[in-house]
Write a protein that holds these residues in place. Sequence first.
Motif, PDB file in Angstrom:
ATOM      1  N   ASP A 180       0.971  -1.127   0.028  1.00 16.41           N
ATOM      2  CA  ASP A 180      -0.049   0.011   0.121  1.00 16.41           C
ATOM      3  C   ASP A 180       0.853   1.216  -0.026  1.00 16.41           C
ATOM      4  N   ILE A 181       1.995   1.096  -0.228  1.00 17.70           N
ATOM      5  CA  ILE A 181       2.924   2.272  -0.478  1.00 17.70           C
ATOM      6  C   ILE A 181       2.333   3.335  -1.481  1.00 17.70           C
ATOM      7  N   ASN A 182       2.570   4.515  -1.185  1.00 15.37           N
ATOM      8  CA  ASN A 182       2.013   5.619  -2.002  1.00 15.37           C
ATOM      9  C   ASN A 182       2.831   5.679  -3.351  1.00 15.37           C
ATOM     10  N   VAL A 183       1.970   5.767  -4.425  1.00 16.66           N
ATOM     11  CA  VAL A 183       2.733   5.909  -5.738  1.00 16.66           C
ATOM     12  C   VAL A 183       1.990   6.629  -6.572  1.00 16.66           C
ATOM     13  N   GLU A 184       2.495   7.159  -7.829  1.00 19.73           N
ATOM     14  CA  GLU A 184       1.812   8.079  -8.733  1.00 19.73           C
ATOM     15  C   GLU A 184       2.421   7.785 -10.279  1.00 19.73           C
ATOM     16  N   GLU A 185       1.674   8.142 -11.335  1.00 20.14           N
ATOM     17  CA  GLU A 185       2.279   7.686 -12.347  1.00 20.14           C
ATOM     18  C   GLU A 185       3.086   8.842 -12.827  1.00 20.14           C
ATOM     19  N   THR A 227       5.212   3.682 -12.969  1.00 19.42           N
ATOM     20  CA  THR A 227       4.792   4.205 -11.610  1.00 19.42           C
ATOM     21  C   THR A 227       6.310   4.518 -10.830  1.00 19.42           C
ATOM     22  N   GLY A 228       5.901   5.704 -10.157  1.00 17.55           N
ATOM     23  CA  GLY A 228       7.021   6.128  -9.060  1.00 17.55           C
ATOM     24  C   GLY A 228       6.725   6.159  -7.985  1.00 17.55           C
ATOM     25  N   LEU A 229       7.359   6.547  -6.697  1.00 16.37           N
ATOM     26  CA  LEU A 229       6.869   6.708  -5.403  1.00 16.37           C
ATOM     27  C   LEU A 229       6.807   8.221  -5.197  1.00 16.37           C
ATOM     28  N   PRO A 283      15.217   1.018  -1.170  1.00 11.60           N
ATOM     29  CA  PRO A 283      16.577   1.764  -1.160  1.00 11.60           C
ATOM     30  C   PRO A 283      16.338   3.385  -1.015  1.00 11.60           C
ATOM     31  N   THR A 284      15.302   3.963  -1.560  1.00  6.40           N
ATOM     32  CA  THR A 284      15.120   5.552  -1.547  1.00  6.40           C
ATOM     33  C   THR A 284      14.566   5.927  -0.476  1.00  6.40           C
ATOM     34  N   ALA A 285      14.237   5.243   0.462  1.00  6.91           N
ATOM     35  CA  ALA A 285      13.611   5.771   1.790  1.00  6.91           C
ATOM     36  C   ALA A 285      14.729   6.285   2.759  1.00  6.91           C
ATOM     37  N   GLU A 286      14.142   7.196   3.514  1.00  3.18           N
ATOM     38  CA  GLU A 286      14.928   8.014   4.685  1.00  3.18           C
ATOM     39  C   GLU A 286      14.882   6.913   5.856  1.00  3.18           C
TER      40      GLU A 286
END
Length: 212
Positions: A46-51, A64-66, A92-95
């Motif tokens: 359910d992580i937030n993504v966008e086109e 799709t990107g975060l 890997p891109t999470a803080e």
Amino acid sequence: MRLQVVDHPLVAHKLTVLREKTTPSPVFRQLVEELMTLLAYEATRDINVEEIEIETPVAKTVGTGLTHPSPLVVPILRAGLGMLSGMERILPTAEVGFLGLKRDEETLEAITYANRLPDDLSNRQCYVLDPMLATGHTLIASIDYLLERGAKDVTAICLLGAPEGLKTLEEHIGDRANVTVVLAAVDERLDEKSYIVPGLGDAGDRLYGVID
């Protein structure tokens, strides 16, 4: 609060080896990382993504990107550190922020001794990493800390949970926040010292050794 127990043969296999008391620390650490990667895959559904529009070597397309702000991963010191690399492999891109909490052995309440987190977590998705959900007090303190600073929703990823701790956590959270708990297994109970039975022992000690 939503509970998700990951039903997968590899999760069950790796957890079985973790439980075995003769499993040495190096193998234990490797298995925690591998198991965490499997749990993280399910926990981020359910992580937030966008086109987003990209261009391949052949044509333009929509992928799709975060979304931003990026998710925040919060391992609970010290045992949660053993889960971090498995989470970073998936995200890997999470803080990454850190919370240090320990259990008062008399009151069983969680005591915060370290904090390295942003003050403003507005609209952030947060992932809390803690191997054992025993009494639930550590997760309650951690989740409250994040929600009070504006976190949008919180997912706690644990290897094992006890029914008593899950009940306490659910009663505390209620329907006031979007909280998910992802586990590899729910065990039988807590013993008189509030250790999970059958459990796997002290996760921190098995990861890093006993420190007096």
